[in-house]
Design a protein around this motif. Structure first.
Motif, mmCIF file in Angstrom:
data_model
loop_
_atom_site.group_PDB
_atom_site.id
_atom_site.type_symbol
_atom_site.label_atom_id
_atom_site.label_comp_id
_atom_site.label_asym_id
_atom_site.label_seq_id
_atom_site.Cartn_x
_atom_site.Cartn_y
_atom_site.Cartn_z
ATOM 1 N N MET A 94 0.821 -1.204 0.000
ATOM 2 C CA MET A 94 0.000 0.000 0.000
ATOM 3 C C MET A 94 0.858 1.258 0.000
ATOM 4 O O MET A 94 0.623 2.180 -0.761
ATOM 5 C CB MET A 94 -0.914 0.006 1.224
ATOM 6 C CG MET A 94 -2.191 -0.808 1.063
ATOM 7 S SD MET A 94 -3.359 0.018 -0.025
ATOM 8 C CE MET A 94 -3.842 1.398 1.010
ATOM 9 N N ARG A 95 1.855 1.293 0.876
ATOM 10 C CA ARG A 95 2.668 2.508 1.011
ATOM 11 C C ARG A 95 3.402 2.851 -0.278
ATOM 12 O O ARG A 95 3.647 4.016 -0.561
ATOM 13 C CB ARG A 95 3.662 2.327 2.155
ATOM 14 C CG ARG A 95 3.013 2.288 3.538
ATOM 15 C CD ARG A 95 4.047 2.137 4.618
ATOM 16 N NE ARG A 95 3.420 2.112 5.946
ATOM 17 C CZ ARG A 95 4.093 1.936 7.078
ATOM 18 N NH1 ARG A 95 5.416 1.761 7.050
ATOM 19 N NH2 ARG A 95 3.451 1.926 8.235
ATOM 20 N N THR A 96 3.749 1.828 -1.052
ATOM 21 C CA THR A 96 4.481 2.087 -2.302
ATOM 22 C C THR A 96 3.571 2.703 -3.371
ATOM 23 O O THR A 96 4.041 3.315 -4.314
ATOM 24 C CB THR A 96 5.081 0.784 -2.853
ATOM 25 O OG1 THR A 96 4.013 -0.169 -3.069
ATOM 26 C CG2 THR A 96 6.085 0.200 -1.875
ATOM 27 N N HIS A 97 2.249 2.536 -3.221
ATOM 28 C CA HIS A 97 1.311 3.051 -4.214
ATOM 29 C C HIS A 97 0.671 4.372 -3.801
ATOM 30 O O HIS A 97 0.148 5.093 -4.654
ATOM 31 C CB HIS A 97 0.197 2.024 -4.466
ATOM 32 C CG HIS A 97 0.691 0.736 -5.060
ATOM 33 N ND1 HIS A 97 1.099 0.631 -6.373
ATOM 34 C CD2 HIS A 97 0.858 -0.489 -4.501
ATOM 35 C CE1 HIS A 97 1.475 -0.605 -6.613
ATOM 36 N NE2 HIS A 97 1.342 -1.316 -5.491
ATOM 37 N N LEU B 227 -6.615 4.422 -1.329
ATOM 38 C CA LEU B 227 -6.201 4.103 -2.687
ATOM 39 C C LEU B 227 -7.406 3.618 -3.476
ATOM 40 O O LEU B 227 -8.128 2.720 -3.031
ATOM 41 C CB LEU B 227 -5.116 3.014 -2.658
ATOM 42 C CG LEU B 227 -4.505 2.614 -4.003
ATOM 43 C CD1 LEU B 227 -3.648 3.751 -4.560
ATOM 44 C CD2 LEU B 227 -3.660 1.352 -3.837
ATOM 45 N N LYS B 228 -7.656 4.197 -4.644
ATOM 46 C CA LYS B 228 -8.744 3.761 -5.511
ATOM 47 C C LYS B 228 -8.291 2.543 -6.304
ATOM 48 O O LYS B 228 -7.216 2.563 -6.918
ATOM 49 C CB LYS B 228 -9.159 4.884 -6.459
ATOM 50 C CG LYS B 228 -9.687 6.139 -5.787
ATOM 51 C CD LYS B 228 -10.094 7.166 -6.824
ATOM 52 C CE LYS B 228 -10.626 8.438 -6.181
ATOM 53 N NZ LYS B 228 -9.538 9.209 -5.540
ATOM 54 N N ASN C 171 -8.389 -2.102 4.961
ATOM 55 C CA ASN C 171 -7.519 -2.250 3.785
ATOM 56 C C ASN C 171 -7.116 -0.914 3.173
ATOM 57 O O ASN C 171 -6.228 -0.871 2.329
ATOM 58 C CB ASN C 171 -8.186 -3.142 2.730
ATOM 59 C CG ASN C 171 -9.555 -2.649 2.328
ATOM 60 O OD1 ASN C 171 -9.778 -1.451 2.218
ATOM 61 N ND2 ASN C 171 -10.490 -3.577 2.107
ATOM 62 N N GLY C 172 -7.761 0.189 3.554
ATOM 63 C CA GLY C 172 -7.378 1.508 3.050
ATOM 64 C C GLY C 172 -7.656 1.703 1.579
ATOM 65 O O GLY C 172 -7.081 2.590 0.943
ATOM 66 N N MET C 173 -8.535 0.871 0.987
ATOM 67 C CA MET C 173 -8.819 0.953 -0.437
ATOM 68 C C MET C 173 -10.293 1.242 -0.691
ATOM 69 O O MET C 173 -11.158 0.774 0.047
ATOM 70 C CB MET C 173 -8.418 -0.351 -1.137
ATOM 71 C CG MET C 173 -6.914 -0.614 -1.127
ATOM 72 S SD MET C 173 -6.450 -2.093 -2.047
ATOM 73 C CE MET C 173 -6.974 -3.368 -0.897
ATOM 74 N N PHE D 210 -19.755 9.312 4.562
ATOM 75 C CA PHE D 210 -18.738 9.475 3.527
ATOM 76 C C PHE D 210 -17.720 8.349 3.611
ATOM 77 O O PHE D 210 -17.490 7.774 4.677
ATOM 78 C CB PHE D 210 -18.045 10.840 3.651
ATOM 79 C CG PHE D 210 -18.980 11.983 3.420
ATOM 80 C CD1 PHE D 210 -19.191 12.483 2.146
ATOM 81 C CD2 PHE D 210 -19.693 12.524 4.478
ATOM 82 C CE1 PHE D 210 -20.089 13.514 1.933
ATOM 83 C CE2 PHE D 210 -20.592 13.562 4.269
ATOM 84 C CZ PHE D 210 -20.787 14.055 2.991
ATOM 85 N N VAL D 211 -17.098 8.079 2.470
ATOM 86 C CA VAL D 211 -16.159 6.973 2.390
ATOM 87 C C VAL D 211 -14.831 7.289 3.078
ATOM 88 O O VAL D 211 -14.107 6.398 3.494
ATOM 89 C CB VAL D 211 -15.928 6.590 0.908
ATOM 90 C CG1 VAL D 211 -15.156 7.683 0.176
ATOM 91 C CG2 VAL D 211 -15.221 5.248 0.793
ATOM 92 N N SER D 212 -14.525 8.568 3.249
ATOM 93 C CA SER D 212 -13.270 8.944 3.893
ATOM 94 C C SER D 212 -13.430 10.259 4.666
ATOM 95 O O SER D 212 -14.361 11.034 4.401
ATOM 96 C CB SER D 212 -12.148 9.101 2.857
ATOM 97 O OG SER D 212 -12.405 10.214 2.013
ATOM 98 N N HIS D 213 -12.522 10.499 5.604
ATOM 99 C CA HIS D 213 -12.561 11.728 6.398
ATOM 100 C C HIS D 213 -12.294 12.953 5.515
ATOM 101 O O HIS D 213 -12.856 14.028 5.751
ATOM 102 C CB HIS D 213 -11.518 11.652 7.520
ATOM 103 C CG HIS D 213 -11.553 12.823 8.452
ATOM 104 N ND1 HIS D 213 -12.613 13.060 9.309
ATOM 105 C CD2 HIS D 213 -10.676 13.853 8.646
ATOM 106 C CE1 HIS D 213 -12.372 14.163 9.993
ATOM 107 N NE2 HIS D 213 -11.217 14.658 9.607
#
Length: 286
Positions: A1-4, A12-13, A51-53, A100-103
């Motif tokens: 994840m961090r590399t993208h 990340l979308k 998963n942060g996605m 909402f999907v994110s802050h």
């Protein structure tokens, strides 16, 4: 994840239109399902923090994107990306309850509840939100060329999204509608939808007596008549008075059923809009 992820980004979308397990080639339509599969079948370990996605299905049909969580279709990824919020409650607006999907998206949304002004430091033009100011900077003052958006049906490209929407309607006969996620009302432009949201779904002022919230001050003023019991609208043909202008207009038809329009200055009735406008222009022009 961090590399993208870019610096400062937390999500990340990802495109899940052809999602499958790379270890056994089993297809999936949901990130959580493949995550459970990798854990149960292949012993993979994941962080408990999520998963942060953000998942999207980017496969198009007839130039239209489809939401993988419902049946709604969109003519651009911009609209699909905006729509995806309705399916998530990762961050909740404490003022209106929308999820909402994110802050980050919640912070952008909060701007509609405030009355702040954001000036451009280069040309002093002010905007009602940071998002609009950022858009202005990129379009007007940025030395970098804005990447144009391509039509899904031909080779035309557009700098502004509204130009692309107009092209899709005129050149390809596509009916473009912008749907209000709060009440389901449809509008032909993003601007009309934004005005509707502010007028009907943003309650920024309230009655000092009963605390009932309103989106516009004229709505509050009409409401105040209920508390004061003032009757400022009087019929010029009889002695009746009313709290609201609309009530007086309805009353005028008692004197003549053919009156569809009434002058708010002298309360003369008219059967047609042309005569009414002529009266206003000749006697009450400001």
């Amino acid at each position: 994840m961090r590399t993208h992820l870019k610096k400062g980004k937390r999500t990340l979308k990802v495109d899940i239109s052809e999602l499958k397990c790379r270890l056994c080639n089993v297809p999936f339509s949901d990130l959580n399902d493949i995550r459970i599969h990798l854990t149960d079948e292949h012993g993979k370990v994941f962080s408990t923090s999520g998963n942060g996605m953000i998942a999207y299905s980017l496969k198009t049909k007839d130039g239209m994107f489809s939401c993988h969580l419902c049946t709604d279709k969109f003519n651009s990824f911009f609209l699909l990306n905006k729509h995806i919020n309705v399916h998530y409650n990762n961050a909740i607006c404490e003022l209106c309850g929308k999820g909402f999907v994110s802050h980050k998206r919640l912070l952008l949304h909060r701007e509609i509840h405030g009355n702040d002004q954001y000036p451009c430091e280069k040309c002093k033009v002010t905007f009602s939100s940071v998002t609009k100011l950022k858009y202005h900077r990129e379009k007007v003052h940025s030395p970098k060329k804005v990447k144009p958006s391509k039509c899904q049906h031909c080779s035309e490209r557009f700098v502004h999204h509204y130009e692309k929407v107009r092209h899709l309607s005129e050149a390809h006969g596509m009916k473009i509608e912008f749907k209000c996620e709060s009440c389901g009302a449809n509008y032909k432009s993003q601007k009309s939808l934004a005005f509707h949201r502010i007028k009907y779904h943003t309650l920024s002022i309230s009655c000092e007596i009963c605390k009932k919230p309103f989106s516009e001050r004229n709505h509050l003023n009409r409401h105040m008549a209920m508390h004061t019991e003032e009757r400022n609208f009087a019929c010029s043909l009889c002695t009746k008075t009313y709290r609201y202008e609309k009530s007086l207009k309805d009353h005028m038809r008692v004197h003549n059923p053919n009156w569809k329009f009434a002058c708010s200055e002298c309360w003369i009735g008219f059967s047609g809009k042309i005569k009414y406008r002529k009266h206003m222009a000749e006697l009450h022009a400001k």
